[in-house]
Design a protein around this motif. Structure first.
Motif, mmCIF file in Angstrom:
data_model
loop_
_atom_site.group_PDB
_atom_site.id
_atom_site.type_symbol
_atom_site.label_atom_id
_atom_site.label_comp_id
_atom_site.label_asym_id
_atom_site.label_seq_id
_atom_site.Cartn_x
_atom_site.Cartn_y
_atom_site.Cartn_z
ATOM 1 N N TYR A 6 0.843 -1.195 0.000
ATOM 2 C CA TYR A 6 0.000 0.000 0.000
ATOM 3 C C TYR A 6 0.880 1.247 0.000
ATOM 4 O O TYR A 6 1.931 1.273 0.649
ATOM 5 N N TYR A 30 -5.601 4.436 6.773
ATOM 6 C CA TYR A 30 -5.197 5.823 6.542
ATOM 7 C C TYR A 30 -4.853 6.546 7.841
ATOM 8 O O TYR A 30 -4.022 7.450 7.863
ATOM 9 N N ILE A 69 0.336 5.176 1.023
ATOM 10 C CA ILE A 69 -0.632 6.034 1.712
ATOM 11 C C ILE A 69 -0.114 7.465 1.732
ATOM 12 O O ILE A 69 1.053 7.714 2.083
ATOM 13 N N MET A 86 -11.573 4.083 -0.146
ATOM 14 C CA MET A 86 -10.588 4.363 0.899
ATOM 15 C C MET A 86 -10.724 3.418 2.089
ATOM 16 O O MET A 86 -11.822 3.126 2.553
ATOM 17 N N LEU A 146 -3.709 4.596 -1.416
ATOM 18 C CA LEU A 146 -4.740 5.093 -0.503
ATOM 19 C C LEU A 146 -4.530 6.593 -0.344
ATOM 20 O O LEU A 146 -3.778 7.056 0.522
#
Length: 221
Positions: A131, A174, A133, A169, A155
């Motif tokens: 991921y 997050y 972010i 999302m 993200l």
């Protein structure tokens, strides 16, 4: 003692000439630091320590540091990553951290440079992650596409004026974005990092590398 002198200057932000004599001649300490900077030794140490990383998550962000007026005027044709804006001279540190908030890659630009301009470079030079972010300052489809091409799930929340919504999302993940902000907070305890006094980009980058290396050493010990 030379290394101790470099660390003392990084912690206090004093001019090299004001180093206490217990570290030896200030010129000797500075020459050693400048030599290490030319050879990229401090950055190499940081990169070596960062090899032991958890690359599941990658957080990216940028932070502005004030550049002291004495940092300008380098004898160079380059901008030395010092930008001039309404607030004065500044430099921006673009940073990528791993799943535990430890730095894996950084780059310097002038303080006026937008964060999203350096996003692809941060992703490219960081370990591949599951991921990527970032905050809404990186709201760009090209950044999302680039992260996806490298096998990562982006993200990045969309701005209010973006017609697409944030239904994709993972807000729980997050919330951990504060890890990259924490990394900035830790290195800014060092006054020679929180305020830039170095005229040359490579010298300031070496100071930042040393600060990040200390973060990693605290984890290894």
């Amino acid at each position: 003692m030379t290394l101790e002198g470099i660390l003392y200057r990084m912690r206090t932000g004093i001019p090299w000439r004001d180093l206490p004599p217990r570290f030896g001649l200030w010129s000797t300490v500075f020459r050693r630091f400048n030599l290490w900077s030319k050879k990229g030794i401090l950055n190499t140490i940081f990169k070596h320590l960062a090899l032991i990383t958890d690359s599941e998550w990658l957080f990216i962000d940028g932070s502005i540091v004030r550049a002291h007026q004495h940092s300008s005027g380098a004898r160079s044709d380059k901008d030395e990553s010092i930008g001039k804006s309404r607030g004065g001279f500044s430099t921006k540190i673009h940073l990528a951290v791993d799943s535990y908030g430890y730095p894996v890659h950084f780059e310097l630009t002038g303080g006026q440079r937008n964060d999203f301009v350096m996003a692809e470079s941060l992703i490219k030079h960081s370990p591949k992650s599951d991921y990527v972010i970032a905050d809404k300052g990186y709201d760009s489809q090209s950044i999302r596409d680039y992260a996806t091409e490298r096998g990562s799930v982006p993200l990045i929340p969309r701005r209010k004026d973006n017609t697409k919504k944030n239904s994709d999302m993972d807000w729980s993940l997050y919330k951990y974005r504060h890890l990259v902000e924490n990394a900035f907070a830790r290195i800014k305890h060092f006054r020679a990092v929180s305020t830039r006094y170095d005229k040359l980009e490579r010298n300031y980058a070496s100071m930042v590398s040393l600060a990040f290396a200390i973060m990693w050493l605290s984890m290894h010990t």
